[in-house]
Design an enzyme around this catalytic site. Structure first.
Site, PDB file in Angstrom:
ATOM      1  N   LYS A  86       1.143   3.378  -3.153  1.00 54.29           N
ATOM      2  CA  LYS A  86       1.144   4.921  -3.088  1.00 54.29           C
ATOM      3  C   LYS A  86       1.516   5.903  -3.340  1.00 54.29           C
ATOM      4  CE  LYS A  86      -3.897   5.042  -2.006  1.00 54.29           C
ATOM      5  NZ  LYS A  86      -5.249   5.334  -2.339  1.00 54.29           N
TER       6      LYS A  86
ATOM      7  N   PHE B 125     -13.264  -0.511  17.164  1.00 51.82           N
ATOM      8  CA  PHE B 125     -13.696  -0.024  18.922  1.00 51.82           C
ATOM      9  C   PHE B 125     -14.618   0.572  19.054  1.00 51.82           C
ATOM     10  CE2 PHE B 125      -9.699   2.182  20.629  1.00 51.82           C
ATOM     11  CZ  PHE B 125      -8.592   0.801  19.871  1.00 51.82           C
TER      12      PHE B 125
ATOM     13  N   GLN C 116       3.532   6.971  16.278  1.00 54.38           N
ATOM     14  CA  GLN C 116       2.675   9.067  16.044  1.00 54.38           C
ATOM     15  C   GLN C 116       2.415   9.643  14.247  1.00 54.38           C
ATOM     16  OE1 GLN C 116       5.581  11.329  18.118  1.00 54.38           O
ATOM     17  NE2 GLN C 116       7.180  11.303  16.189  1.00 54.38           N
TER      18      GLN C 116
ATOM     19  N   GLN D  39       0.677   5.164  20.703  1.00 47.80           N
ATOM     20  CA  GLN D  39       1.059   5.327  19.427  1.00 47.80           C
ATOM     21  C   GLN D  39       0.167   6.672  19.403  1.00 47.80           C
ATOM     22  OE1 GLN D  39       0.135   2.380  20.763  1.00 47.80           O
ATOM     23  NE2 GLN D  39      -1.141   1.592  19.138  1.00 47.80           N
TER      24      GLN D  39
ATOM     25  N   TYR E   4       0.705  -1.464  -0.265  1.00 46.85           N
ATOM     26  CA  TYR E   4      -0.154  -0.001  -0.175  1.00 46.85           C
ATOM     27  C   TYR E   4       0.957   1.262  -0.215  1.00 46.85           C
ATOM     28  CZ  TYR E   4      -3.620   3.195   1.388  1.00 46.85           C
ATOM     29  OH  TYR E   4      -4.687   4.313   1.822  1.00 46.85           O
TER      30      TYR E   4
ATOM     31  N   SER F  35     -13.799   1.693  13.449  1.00 45.93           N
ATOM     32  CA  SER F  35     -14.978   1.297  13.135  1.00 45.93           C
ATOM     33  C   SER F  35     -14.998   0.014  14.377  1.00 45.93           C
ATOM     34  CB  SER F  35     -15.222   0.843  11.980  1.00 45.93           C
ATOM     35  OG  SER F  35     -13.809   0.494  11.212  1.00 45.93           O
TER      36      SER F  35
END
Ligand code: NAD
Ligand code: UDP
Length: 317
Positions: A151, A193, A278, A211, A147, A191
């Site tokens: 990208k 959580f 982070q 994080q 990914y 979604s």
């Protein structure tokens, strides 16, 4: 004279794509929604199917496409780690072949083209917050690489088509965005959580939960898409789009538990490999050029998102 713009949205039945199609129809445009329904669903755009200015094409962007349009928003690509790691080769193909096909189309019809790039191009960043000038710290051979590197290569292609073929491009680097129509099982943190909290199940924190991420509500993001697309041709991006409010994953869990009145407890499991520690966008460029910044706070945006998942879970009982 026919004045409506004809706009192609690839990945149009996904989370962000469906909100974008809705917004473009409200602006008075003709919308061509393209999707192969890998992670998107017809349910996301069911309410648009009767609109005579909306058209749906089942197509995979890794194959060429011949249509006549004025603008292209290239969003087609699975976005959550679970989905993009399911078939990593196809993910790279979607990013790279998809970009080549959509850029080729844009070149043939001289359309303006927007790329949904990502904060993942910064990898696990050593610079915080991340400005567009930061080149990133990306593992080229890890599980997220299909990914991240896909990208990054797509961005390269966009800028080469711009330099070589004078194509009008708009590259947006999107930071974590949430809202109604997120896929309930895509493993993304918001979604996950919310679904866990609504079912009073343990909230799965990966690592120690320290994080950080910055969460942007979908309506704020779509507003920025529209503004970026309408900037002067010199404005190519890349441009960070996201909400600079920064939260630890633990804070997010606690907020969602409080807002849902859930009895869920936190559980801690192993942090996935290459999970960035982070992430927070520097949005100075978007503020200056688009006169834009997010207006919706995390709690404000979580309300309709929680309501959406409540409905979804009721429907599945
Ligand atoms: P999503 O998975 O809901 O939407 C992606 C859509 O693309 C789906 O409808 C899927 O079926 C479609 N698709 C996938 N592969 C395809 C292919 N080969 N051909 C045609 N369609 C294909 O994800 P989303 O959150 O709506 O993300 C949309 C775009 O925004 C993606 O490109 C993603 O990388 C980017 N993005 C999203 C976020 C975020 O937080 N939501 C952050 C950064 C970047
Ligand atoms: N995360 C978590 N529990 C979950 C899902 C995700 O703790 O059930 C963490 C994940 O490890 C990451 C953060 O939440 O640190 C955001 O994950 P997500 O997959 O939503 O987005 P990304 O890592 O691509 O920013």
């Amino acid at each position: 004279m026919y004045t409506r713009k004809r706009i192609l949205v690839t990945g149009g039945s996904g989370f962000l794509g469906s909100h974008l199609c809705e917004r473009l129809l409200r602006e008075g445009d003709d919308v061509l929604c393209l999707d192969n329904f890998f992670t998107g669903t017809k349910d996301n755009i069911l309410h648009l199917l009767d609109n005579p200015h909306f058209e749906l094409i089942r197509h995979d962007v890794t194959f060429p496409l011949y249509v006549e349009v004025d603008e292209i928003y290239n969003l087609a690509c699975p976005a959550s780690p679970i989905h993009y790691q399911f078939d990593p080769v196809q993910t790279t193909k979607t990013c790279v072949h998809g970009a080549i096909n959509m850029l080729g189309l844009a070149k043939r019809v001289r359309a303006k083209i927007f790329q949904a790039s990502t904060s993942e191009v910064y990898g696990d960043p050593e610079v915080h917050p991340q400005p567009e000038s930061y080149w990133g710290s990306v593992n080229p051979i890890g599980r997220r690489s299909c990914y991240d590197e896909g990208k990054r290569c797509a961005e390269t292609l966009f800028f080469d088509y711009h330099r070589q073929h004078k194509l009008r491009i708009k590259v947006a680097r999107i930071f974590n965005t949430y809202g109604p129509r997120m896929h309930p099982n895509d493993g993304r943190v918001v979604s996950n959580f919310i679904v866990q909290a609504l079912q009073n199940e343990p909230i799965t924190i990966y690592g120690d939960g320290r994080q950080t991420r910055s969460f942007c509500y979908v309506d704020d993001l779509i507003e920025a898409f529209i503004r970026l697309m309408s900037t002067d041709d010199e404005c190519t991006g890349p441009m960070n789009l996201g909400n600079p409010g920064e939260f630890t994953i633990r804070e997010l869990a606690e907020t969602i538990i409080a807002m849902t009145g859930s009895a869920s407890k936190l559980t801690f499991t192993q942090l996935p490999s290459d999970d960035p520690m982070q992430r927070k966008p520097d949005i100075s460029l978007a503020r200056k050029v688009l006169d834009w910044e997010p207006r919706i706070s995390l709690e404000q945006g979580l309300q309709p998102t929680i309501a959406y998942f409540e409905q979804l879970l009721k429907g599945s009982q």
